[in-house]
Enzyme design. Structure first.
Site, PDB file in Angstrom:
ATOM      1  N   THR A  14       0.814  -1.219   0.000  1.00  0.00           N
ATOM      2  CA  THR A  14       0.000   0.000   0.000  1.00  0.00           C
ATOM      3  C   THR A  14       0.844   1.264   0.000  1.00  0.00           C
ATOM      4  O   THR A  14       0.495   2.261  -0.631  1.00  0.00           O
ATOM      5  CB  THR A  14      -0.899   0.008   1.268  1.00  0.00           C
ATOM      6  OG1 THR A  14      -1.743  -1.128   1.205  1.00  0.00           O
ATOM      7  CG2 THR A  14      -1.756   1.254   1.343  1.00  0.00           C
ATOM      8  N   ASP A  58       1.677  -6.661  -4.503  1.00  0.00           N
ATOM      9  CA  ASP A  58       0.844  -6.633  -3.305  1.00  0.00           C
ATOM     10  C   ASP A  58       1.366  -7.818  -2.488  1.00  0.00           C
ATOM     11  O   ASP A  58       1.572  -8.907  -3.039  1.00  0.00           O
ATOM     12  CB  ASP A  58      -0.618  -6.851  -3.698  1.00  0.00           C
ATOM     13  CG  ASP A  58      -1.556  -6.744  -2.501  1.00  0.00           C
ATOM     14  OD1 ASP A  58      -2.449  -5.902  -2.532  1.00  0.00           O
ATOM     15  OD2 ASP A  58      -1.391  -7.544  -1.543  1.00  0.00           O
ATOM     16  N   SER A  59       1.587  -7.623  -1.203  1.00  0.00           N
ATOM     17  CA  SER A  59       2.265  -8.690  -0.450  1.00  0.00           C
ATOM     18  C   SER A  59       1.417  -9.942  -0.290  1.00  0.00           C
ATOM     19  O   SER A  59       1.894 -10.963   0.199  1.00  0.00           O
ATOM     20  CB  SER A  59       2.752  -8.179   0.901  1.00  0.00           C
ATOM     21  OG  SER A  59       1.710  -8.147   1.828  1.00  0.00           O
ATOM     22  N   SER A  60       0.172  -9.904  -0.719  1.00  0.00           N
ATOM     23  CA  SER A  60      -0.627 -11.131  -0.725  1.00  0.00           C
ATOM     24  C   SER A  60      -0.068 -12.108  -1.763  1.00  0.00           C
ATOM     25  O   SER A  60      -0.377 -13.299  -1.726  1.00  0.00           O
ATOM     26  CB  SER A  60      -2.088 -10.825  -1.059  1.00  0.00           C
ATOM     27  OG  SER A  60      -2.506  -9.750  -0.281  1.00  0.00           O
ATOM     28  N   ASP A  91       0.190  -6.987   4.728  1.00  0.00           N
ATOM     29  CA  ASP A  91      -0.548  -8.246   4.858  1.00  0.00           C
ATOM     30  C   ASP A  91       0.338  -9.436   5.232  1.00  0.00           C
ATOM     31  O   ASP A  91      -0.036 -10.247   6.079  1.00  0.00           O
ATOM     32  CB  ASP A  91      -1.307  -8.568   3.557  1.00  0.00           C
ATOM     33  CG  ASP A  91      -2.521  -7.665   3.378  1.00  0.00           C
ATOM     34  OD1 ASP A  91      -2.897  -6.971   4.341  1.00  0.00           O
ATOM     35  OD2 ASP A  91      -3.088  -7.648   2.268  1.00  0.00           O
ATOM     36  N   THR A 166       2.780 -10.165  14.503  1.00  0.00           N
ATOM     37  CA  THR A 166       1.599 -10.664  13.799  1.00  0.00           C
ATOM     38  C   THR A 166       0.778  -9.450  13.388  1.00  0.00           C
ATOM     39  O   THR A 166       0.700  -8.487  14.152  1.00  0.00           O
ATOM     40  CB  THR A 166       0.702 -11.480  14.764  1.00  0.00           C
ATOM     41  OG1 THR A 166       1.503 -12.501  15.336  1.00  0.00           O
ATOM     42  CG2 THR A 166      -0.476 -12.118  14.072  1.00  0.00           C
ATOM     43  N   CYS A 279      -3.870 -18.868  20.300  1.00  0.00           N
ATOM     44  CA  CYS A 279      -3.932 -17.588  21.022  1.00  0.00           C
ATOM     45  C   CYS A 279      -2.848 -16.660  20.498  1.00  0.00           C
ATOM     46  O   CYS A 279      -1.767 -17.115  20.122  1.00  0.00           O
ATOM     47  CB  CYS A 279      -3.699 -17.801  22.516  1.00  0.00           C
ATOM     48  SG  CYS A 279      -4.928 -18.842  23.283  1.00  0.00           S
TER      49      CYS A 279
HETATM   50  N1  ASP Z   1      -2.583  -5.599   0.439  1.00  0.00           N
HETATM   51  C1  ASP Z   1      -1.515  -4.738   0.858  1.00  0.00           C
HETATM   52  C2  ASP Z   1      -0.233  -5.554   0.866  1.00  0.00           C
HETATM   53  O1  ASP Z   1      -0.019  -6.303   1.774  1.00  0.00           O
HETATM   54  C3  ASP Z   1      -1.798  -4.169   2.184  1.00  0.00           C
HETATM   55  C4  ASP Z   1      -0.715  -3.274   2.733  1.00  0.00           C
HETATM   56  O2  ASP Z   1       0.264  -2.940   2.124  1.00  0.00           O
HETATM   57  O3  ASP Z   1      -0.849  -2.833   3.885  1.00  0.00           O
HETATM   58  O4  ASP Z   1       0.555  -5.449  -0.047  1.00  0.00           O
END
Ligand code: ASP
Length: 341
Positions: A14, A58-60, A91, A166, A279
């Site tokens: 982002t 995008d880190s996804s 992410d 996390t 947890c």
């Molecule tokens: N979807 C974005 C990513 O992980 C979210 C972020 O950057 O905060 O690349």
């Protein structure tokens, strides 16, 4: 006095995104424009060099191949840089920071991951503070030596040990937590470095890169009602070598015979099973309750107070080392780079 030289590595996320005018969706844009958006960087007491992924992601879409790419960039520039700041989507930032902590053995310079919840061009962005303070922390030196010598994550006024973090919130600026390890630096009017918690690497040891990762693994989150069929089918996956079992509380599971037998047969086949608590904070203590005593007896490995993110990275890392079952358990249950208490 020589000013520190910081390498800024842009992977995406982002922080460097803009809104597509037609669809309204956020997408990555060119890194050079990112730097134009922060003229303040020129005021910092360090020199900054930059390097960017050809196609920021995008880190996804993060995967081990990209972890290796980041590790290689750091390795290649290790002697010429005093510190590294990695811009990364939030992410999966905790996964990447965890992986890098195992891949960069004997690291003696700061590697600080940061990103933001709002793009850098947004009026209310958190990106500028995160980026500027990360660079300042990476530049901290004492007797011409870096103060931070480990892989960290900086977000919203706090520097954490990377492999203890996390992502806990998808919209708050305070998006990360490190529930089982104290903050390394707090950023207020001054930067407060909590020196007693910093990792102290072996003196004089040179950086050793570990680039082999074995992803023949699975993560199983237990829930009341998990079925025998599903569990059996995961454990019969061809080439499966390791499973992280996300258990209840202090490492408890159902004690039903079919469940324990499935785990036992898998361990006997050579599959490593790691017990990590669902947890967010606290530790697995197998044997504390009757519902975890059998797990200990059949050879389940304790992940103690490790995060799932760190356990995944550690599992991929250790599986590539051809260790005996006994050595594997010993290595997994002890700290390699501060990931476990
Ligand atoms: N979807 C974005 C990513 O992980 C979210 C972020 O950057 O905060 O690349």
């Amino acid at each position: 006095m020589k000013i520190p030289n910081i390498l800024l590595i842009y992977t995406g996320g982002t922080i460097g995104m803009i809104k597509d005018p037609e669809t309204g969706a956020l997408r990555s844009f060119d890194f050079d424009s990112l730097l134009d958006k922060i003229p303040e960087l020129k005021l910092l007491a360090c020199s900054i060099e930059t390097i960017s992924f050809d196609k920021p992601i995008d880190s996804s879409n993060m995967k081990p191949a990209y972890w290796i790419k980041i590790a290689e960039i750091i390795d290649k520039n290790y002697n010429s840089s005093d510190g590294f700041v990695v811009l990364h989507g939030s992410d999966t930032m905790s996964y990447t920071a965890s992986a890098l902590s195992f891949m960069l053995e004997n690291l003696a310079k700061p590697v600080i991951f940061t990103g933001s919840q709002l793009p850098i061009g947004d009026l209310r962005t958190d990106a500028k503070e995160n980026l500027i303070t990360s660079i300042q922390i990476a530049s901290l030196q004492e007797k011409e030596q870096p103060v931070i010598k480990e892989v960290c994550l900086y977000f919203e006024y706090k520097l954490y040990r990377g492999n203890r973090t996390t992502k806990i919130n998808a919209e708050h600026f305070e998006a990360f937590a490190s529930l089982n390890y104290p903050d390394l630096v707090e950023s207020g009017v001054h930067l407060k470095v909590n020196k007693e918690y910093l990792l102290k690497p072996k003196a004089g040891a040179s950086l050793k890169l570990h680039k082999t990762l074995n992803n023949n693994i699975a993560v199983i989150k237990l829930f009341p009602g998990i079925s025998k069929n599903v569990l059996n089918s995961i454990f019969s996956t061809p080439s499966l070598q390791g499973v992280i079992l996300e258990t209840y509380g202090a490492g408890n599971t159902t004690s039903e015979t079919w469940f324990i037998n499935t785990l036992k047969e898998s361990i006997n086949k050579g599959i490593h099973i790691i017990n990590i608590t669902q947890c967010s904070g606290g530790s697995v203590i197998m044997g504390q309750y009757e519902t975890s005593t059998q797990l200990k007896e059949i050879g389940v490995i304790s992940g103690k107070d490790m995060t799932t993110e760190a356990a995944i990275a550690k599992l991929m890392h250790l599986l590539s080392k051809n260790l005996s079952t006994k050595q594997f358990k010993e290595h997994f249950e002890s700290s390699i780079c501060g990931e476990i208490s």
